[in-house]
Design an enzyme around this catalytic site. Structure first.
Site, PDB file in Angstrom:
ATOM      1  N   GLU A 269      32.868  35.633  38.107  1.00  0.00           N
ATOM      2  CA  GLU A 269      33.773  34.392  38.543  1.00  0.00           C
ATOM      3  C   GLU A 269      33.825  33.327  37.175  1.00  0.00           C
ATOM      4  O   GLU A 269      32.880  32.667  36.922  1.00  0.00           O
ATOM      5  CB  GLU A 269      33.291  33.573  39.722  1.00  0.00           C
ATOM      6  CG  GLU A 269      34.188  32.939  40.489  1.00  0.00           C
ATOM      7  CD  GLU A 269      34.154  31.603  40.139  1.00  0.00           C
ATOM      8  OE1 GLU A 269      35.161  31.301  39.397  1.00  0.00           O
ATOM      9  OE2 GLU A 269      33.431  30.774  40.866  1.00  0.00           O
ATOM     10  N   CYS A 303      36.359  25.226  38.428  1.00  0.00           N
ATOM     11  CA  CYS A 303      36.949  26.419  37.914  1.00  0.00           C
ATOM     12  C   CYS A 303      38.292  26.591  38.412  1.00  0.00           C
ATOM     13  O   CYS A 303      39.272  26.920  37.790  1.00  0.00           O
ATOM     14  CB  CYS A 303      36.285  27.634  38.284  1.00  0.00           C
ATOM     15  SG  CYS A 303      35.633  27.717  39.913  1.00  0.00           S
TER      16      CYS A 303
END
Ligand code: NDP
Length: 491
Positions: A269, A303
């Protein structure tokens, strides 16, 4: 009309609307002087340590172990033993009991965790209190529910655990990322070796005490601390079956290279440069709140932050005016103050990276807006920033800044918005603001992003899968999808 006599009507309306400070007490938190590694249910003494600090004022908080490859080897051996010794064959309903206990304990100790998270990481207490810690507990509750239902989640596929999972997490959501990784791994019958980020180890170390309270069998979860070398030792460990990594695209690529051909499973990720797209029929005031939440939440250390704002040309001026006005009301300051909206930057290195990218934006010709705000003298701080007049080619429109910095671009048609939004190596998330449901669906089907929010932003739920396309990584965390990376199947 008779004139009103106003002389007797003095009401106590203050002329100054500055917030009085409302600091959360840190007394609830006990921090040891020195921490070792949590291996096989015991604390191992480190041979080398480094100092972890509070980014709000650079106060030293504790000495943290810098785990070597041998230390990692011990943790992996403990995880393997616990795996073989019963955890992997424990009925799902028994594993669930431990997960439920952990979830309950996180709820009971939530204030302690929130204060520690804000102290060590710099995020505002209202975010750690209302978002990070409740969501971490919710993840354990959610995956506890799946532990005895794996056969139903994957009918006719005989789901079985993978083995020992090596898990490496970043500093932006320390406890929450731990929960995203540990909860599904345990629910599926795996054991874990986890490394928190170098700058934010304290909540992961406090979590070891929750494991003790929950009476989790020794070795099921092992925590080793240290910098990137410790992470690399986990990746290279022969006896780890699966690696789960959240962090930068650069390190993610390096891990993928190292694991190529090893047969180890991997989920990544990684970074993002999300497009937050506002059409001219959107409710502008709501959109402004969504934009602010999208990029200034957690100082932009997110993110999936909506770091590229695409505004339809016809509403560009009113929207930017509203946004800049709203920025002047954001309160930047002490993370432990309950009024704070934007806290401290996580580390000196991250502050430097933000400053460098912001300087490049100015040099390339973008126009900068920062609200007037007094930043504390000590610690790491950066004012909320908006760049207008940004071209697609500028670094601030392409690279992940990971700070409270927004780049505003424009578009005319939905097709143009889509083309510009997808013009990035990343693909983690996106936002669409419009009142037309059909347009939301049209955009969502075409945006190359793992998550698309409509008329909202940064909404998370343990039942909803999260993950990326392209250089934002692969594999999903959350939801039923989040179980799969931790299971083997007889197809
Ligand atoms: P990293 O990718 O370096 O860190 C993530 C985790 O990986 C940390 O635990 C880190 O340890 C560890 N690590 C570092 N090097 C290695 C390695 N070679 N092998 C295995 N593990 C390793 O991110 P940074 O903290 O350095 O941040 C740099 C940039 O990455 C940020 O500016 C931001 O743009 C982006 N980032 C993106 C995140 C996301 O969620 N997408 C999260 C964090 C950062 P250690 O902390 O000790 O370095």
């Amino acid at each position: 009309m008779a004139e009103l006599d106003k002389t007797q009507r003095e009401v106590g309306v203050p002329g100054d609307w500055t917030y009085a400070s409302a600091p959360e007490s840190r007394d609830i938190v006990h921090i040891e002087d020195r921490y070792g590694y949590f291996v096989g249910g015991k604390w191992l003494e480190p041979s080398e340590t480094y100092e972890t600090i509070a980014p709000r004022d650079e106060e030293p908080l504790a000495a943290i172990g810098q785990a070597t490859a041998e230390d990692v080897g011990r943790a992996v051996a403990a995880a393997r033993e616990a795996y073989a010794d019963g955890w992997s064959s424990l009925p799902g309903s028994e594993r669930a009991k431990y997960l439920f206990r952990i979830a309950r304990l996180l709820q009971e100790r939530s204030r302690e965790f929130a204060v520690l998270e804000s102290l060590n990481g710099g995020k505002p207490i209202k975010e750690s209190r209302d978002v990070d810690i409740p969501l971490a507990a919710a993840h354990f509750f959610y995956y506890a529910g799946w532990a005895d239902k794996l056969e139903y989640a994957f009918p006719n596929r005989r789901p079985r655990p993978v083995g020992v999972a090596g898990q490496i997490i970043p500093w932006n959501f320390p406890l929450l990322m731990l929960a995203w990784k540990v909860a599904p791994a345990l629910a599926c019958g795996n054991t874990v070796v986890l490394k928190p980020a170098e700058t934010t180890p304290l909540t992961a170390l406090l979590f070891c005490d929750v494991l003790r309270q929950a009476e989790l069998p020794p070795g099921v979860v092992n925590i080793v601390t240290g910098d990137g070398r410790t992470g690399a030792a986990i990746v290279e460990s022969e006896d780890v079956d699966k690696i789960a990594f959240t962090g930068s695209t650069e390190v993610g690529k390096e891990i993928q290279r190292r694991l190529a051909g090893s047969g180890k499973r991997l989920t990544l990720e990684l970074g993002g440069k999300a497009a937050n797209i506002v059409f001219d029929d959107a409710a502008l005031d709501q959109a402004v709140e969504g934009i602010v939440n999208g990029i200034y939440f957690n100082q932009g250390h997110v993110c999936c932050a909506g770091s590229r704002l695409f505004v339809q040309e016809s509403i560009y001026e009113p929207l930017v005016a509203k946004l800049e006005r709203r920025l002047t009301t954001l309160r930047v300051g002490d993370p432990l103050d309950k009024n704070t909206d934007v806290g401290a930057i996580n580390s000196a290195a991250q502050l430097e990276k933000i400053q460098e990218l912001v300087a490049s934006g100015k040099e390339e010709g973008a126009e900068i807006f920062q609200p007037p705000c007094v930043l504390p003298e000590k610690g790491y701080w950066f004012a909320p920033t908006v760049f207008t007049n940004v071209a697609q080619s500028y670094r601030i429109a392409q690279e992940e800044i990971f700070g409270p910095v927004l780049s505003v671009l424009t578009f005319r048609t939905p097709e143009e918005a889509l083309e510009k939004a997808n013009n990035t190596p990343y693909g983690l998330s996106a936002g669409v603001w419009t009142e037309k449901g059909s347009r939301i669906l049209w955009m969502a089907q075409r945006l190359r992003a793992g998550v698309v929010w409509a008329n909202t932003y940064n909404r998370f739920d343990p039942g909803s899968p999260f993950g990326g396309y392209k250089e934002s990584g692969f594999g999903r965390e959350g939801g039923r999808h989040g179980l799969e990376p931790y299971l083997r199947f007889d197809e």
